[in-house]
Design a protein around this motif. Structure first.
Motif, PDB file in Angstrom:
ATOM      1  N   THR A  19       0.846  -1.185   0.000  1.00 14.36           N
ATOM      2  CA  THR A  19       0.000   0.000   0.000  1.00 14.36           C
ATOM      3  C   THR A  19       0.881   1.235   0.000  1.00 14.36           C
ATOM      4  O   THR A  19       1.838   1.320   0.773  1.00 14.36           O
ATOM      5  CB  THR A  19      -0.929   0.024   1.227  1.00 14.36           C
ATOM      6  N   ILE A  20       0.545   2.166  -0.887  1.00 11.37           N
ATOM      7  CA  ILE A  20       1.267   3.434  -0.980  1.00 11.37           C
ATOM      8  C   ILE A  20       0.338   4.544  -0.521  1.00 11.37           C
ATOM      9  O   ILE A  20      -0.790   4.660  -1.027  1.00 11.37           O
ATOM     10  CB  ILE A  20       1.731   3.693  -2.427  1.00 11.37           C
ATOM     11  N   SER A  21       0.790   5.325   0.431  1.00 14.43           N
ATOM     12  CA  SER A  21      -0.041   6.407   0.960  1.00 14.43           C
ATOM     13  C   SER A  21       0.271   7.728   0.262  1.00 14.43           C
ATOM     14  O   SER A  21       1.348   7.908  -0.318  1.00 14.43           O
ATOM     15  CB  SER A  21       0.171   6.552   2.465  1.00 14.43           C
ATOM     16  N   CYS A  22      -0.675   8.631   0.368  1.00 14.92           N
ATOM     17  CA  CYS A  22      -0.568   9.943  -0.276  1.00 14.92           C
ATOM     18  C   CYS A  22      -1.301  10.934   0.625  1.00 14.92           C
ATOM     19  O   CYS A  22      -2.532  10.917   0.687  1.00 14.92           O
ATOM     20  CB  CYS A  22      -1.196   9.870  -1.661  1.00 14.92           C
ATOM     21  N   THR A  23      -0.549  11.767   1.321  1.00 17.76           N
ATOM     22  CA  THR A  23      -1.149  12.660   2.309  1.00 17.76           C
ATOM     23  C   THR A  23      -1.133  14.107   1.833  1.00 17.76           C
ATOM     24  O   THR A  23      -0.090  14.616   1.430  1.00 17.76           O
ATOM     25  CB  THR A  23      -0.417  12.545   3.653  1.00 17.76           C
ATOM     26  N   GLY A  24      -2.289  14.713   1.899  1.00 17.92           N
ATOM     27  CA  GLY A  24      -2.413  16.117   1.522  1.00 17.92           C
ATOM     28  C   GLY A  24      -3.079  16.907   2.621  1.00 17.92           C
ATOM     29  O   GLY A  24      -2.808  16.689   3.806  1.00 17.92           O
ATOM     30  N   THR A  25      -3.941  17.812   2.218  1.00 21.91           N
ATOM     31  CA  THR A  25      -4.656  18.662   3.165  1.00 21.91           C
ATOM     32  C   THR A  25      -6.139  18.688   2.811  1.00 21.91           C
ATOM     33  O   THR A  25      -6.580  18.081   1.827  1.00 21.91           O
ATOM     34  CB  THR A  25      -4.108  20.101   3.107  1.00 21.91           C
ATOM     35  N   SER A  26      -6.883  19.440   3.594  1.00 20.47           N
ATOM     36  CA  SER A  26      -8.307  19.588   3.323  1.00 20.47           C
ATOM     37  C   SER A  26      -8.556  20.416   2.061  1.00 20.47           C
ATOM     38  O   SER A  26      -9.687  20.475   1.571  1.00 20.47           O
ATOM     39  CB  SER A  26      -9.009  20.236   4.511  1.00 20.47           C
ATOM     40  N   SER A  27      -7.499  21.053   1.547  1.00 15.75           N
ATOM     41  CA  SER A  27      -7.641  21.855   0.329  1.00 15.75           C
ATOM     42  C   SER A  27      -7.434  21.028  -0.933  1.00 15.75           C
ATOM     43  O   SER A  27      -7.686  21.524  -2.041  1.00 15.75           O
ATOM     44  CB  SER A  27      -6.616  23.009   0.335  1.00 15.75           C
ATOM     45  N   ASP A  28      -6.964  19.816  -0.770  1.00 11.05           N
ATOM     46  CA  ASP A  28      -6.777  18.967  -1.958  1.00 11.05           C
ATOM     47  C   ASP A  28      -7.362  17.581  -1.698  1.00 11.05           C
ATOM     48  O   ASP A  28      -8.547  17.369  -1.930  1.00 11.05           O
ATOM     49  CB  ASP A  28      -5.310  18.930  -2.405  1.00 11.05           C
ATOM     50  N   VAL A  29      -6.548  16.654  -1.207  1.00  9.94           N
ATOM     51  CA  VAL A  29      -7.013  15.271  -1.041  1.00  9.94           C
ATOM     52  C   VAL A  29      -8.294  15.204  -0.205  1.00  9.94           C
ATOM     53  O   VAL A  29      -9.267  14.538  -0.573  1.00  9.94           O
ATOM     54  CB  VAL A  29      -5.915  14.399  -0.397  1.00  9.94           C
ATOM     55  N   GLY A  30      -8.295  15.886   0.912  1.00  5.37           N
ATOM     56  CA  GLY A  30      -9.440  15.799   1.817  1.00  5.37           C
ATOM     57  C   GLY A  30     -10.667  16.550   1.339  1.00  5.37           C
ATOM     58  O   GLY A  30     -11.779  16.275   1.802  1.00  5.37           O
ATOM     59  N   GLY A  31     -10.481  17.465   0.413  1.00  3.71           N
ATOM     60  CA  GLY A  31     -11.589  18.310   0.001  1.00  3.71           C
ATOM     61  C   GLY A  31     -12.348  17.828  -1.218  1.00  3.71           C
ATOM     62  O   GLY A  31     -13.445  18.332  -1.505  1.00  3.71           O
ATOM     63  N   TYR A  32     -11.774  16.894  -1.949  1.00  2.00           N
ATOM     64  CA  TYR A  32     -12.389  16.425  -3.196  1.00  2.00           C
ATOM     65  C   TYR A  32     -12.167  14.922  -3.363  1.00  2.00           C
ATOM     66  O   TYR A  32     -11.142  14.394  -2.940  1.00  2.00           O
ATOM     67  CB  TYR A  32     -11.760  17.129  -4.404  1.00  2.00           C
ATOM     68  N   ASN A  33     -13.103  14.268  -3.997  1.00  2.00           N
ATOM     69  CA  ASN A  33     -12.922  12.845  -4.332  1.00  2.00           C
ATOM     70  C   ASN A  33     -12.335  12.722  -5.736  1.00  2.00           C
ATOM     71  O   ASN A  33     -12.873  12.025  -6.602  1.00  2.00           O
ATOM     72  CB  ASN A  33     -14.253  12.098  -4.229  1.00  2.00           C
ATOM     73  N   TYR A  34     -11.239  13.419  -5.929  1.00  2.00           N
ATOM     74  CA  TYR A  34     -10.588  13.463  -7.236  1.00  2.00           C
ATOM     75  C   TYR A  34      -9.103  13.154  -7.090  1.00  2.00           C
ATOM     76  O   TYR A  34      -8.249  13.933  -7.499  1.00  2.00           O
ATOM     77  CB  TYR A  34     -10.770  14.839  -7.885  1.00  2.00           C
TER      78      TYR A  34
END
Lengths: 110, 118
Positions: A19-34
């Motif tokens: 499994t490869i993780s990818c951590t962002g913020t609420s302005s990108d990963v957390g804010g959109y299902n894209y």
């Protein structure tokens, strides 16, 4: 707009899962299902493996799956095969018609 | 199946403008719903999205590079182009063109290496 955070490398033996993780913020990963994931082999065109967090384009094996929880997305590759050895990049929509990539993860099949 | 091919000089001098073209075949560049994008990869580093353009000419850029990047489209030639002005060694990279939606880069070219050096 900062790059998303991925582990520099992961490894696994044939047949195993990684499994490869990818951590962002609420302005990108957390804010959109894209969230999308791309496979890069040297000298070849990058290949889309997962889009919209967990959708697979036609032709991508179902060994590849994606998920997201909060500000972290994940790519899981089950039943590892030698040809899966490559660099993997996550990418997220970041609003206002912009995209942001992760730093990339090198997958080694032992 | 759409195919994309990057072309342009492999060597650019510092302070000059880097110019690349992407030729699209197997699909219409004027197809609604698709955006035409540029991405680069610095040697040994990660991918960086530069921007994209709609066939109508609407453009969207990476905020960190917006002042130096211009993307244009020529629908009559089925091509879109990238210009990066005032280049330095930091602009040395493999440059990829891609067909996209606003959220996904679904078809890519093989990339072309551009080196900035005197």
């Amino acid at each position: 707009q900062s790059a998303l955070t991925q582990p520099r490398s992961v490894s696994g033996s044939p047949g195993q899962s990684v499994t490869i993780s990818c951590t962002g913020t609420s302005s990108d990963v957390g804010g959109y299902n894209y969230v999308s994931w791309y496979q890069l082999h040297p000298g070849k065109a990058p290949k889309l493996m997962i889009y919209d967090v967990n959708k697979r384009p036609s032709g991508v094996p179902d060994r590849f799956s994606g998920s997201k929880s909060g500000n972290t997305a994940s790519l899981t590759i089950s039943g590892l095969q030698a040809e899966d050895e490559a660099d993997y990049y996550c990418c997220s929509y970041a609003g206002s018609y912009t995209l942001v990539f992760g730093g990339g993860t090198k997958l080694t099949v032992l | 199946q759409v195919q994309l091919q990057e072309s342009g000089p492999g060597l650019v001098k510092p302070s000059q403008t880097l110019s690349l073209t992407c030729t699209v075949s197997g699909g219409s560049i004027s197809s609604g719903g698709f955006y035409w994008s540029w991405v680069r990869q610095h040697p040994g580093k990660g991918l960086e999205w530069l921007g994209y353009i709609y066939y109508s000419g609407s453009t969207y850029y990476n905020p960190s590079l917006k002042s130096r990047v211009t993307i244009s489209v020529d629908t009559s030639k089925s091509q879109f182009s990238l210009e990066v002005s005032s280049v330095t060694a930091a602009d040395t990279a493999i440059y990829y063109c891609a067909r996209a939606s606003t959220t996904v880069l679904n078809s890519w070219g093989q990339g072309t290496l551009v080196t900035v050096s005197s």
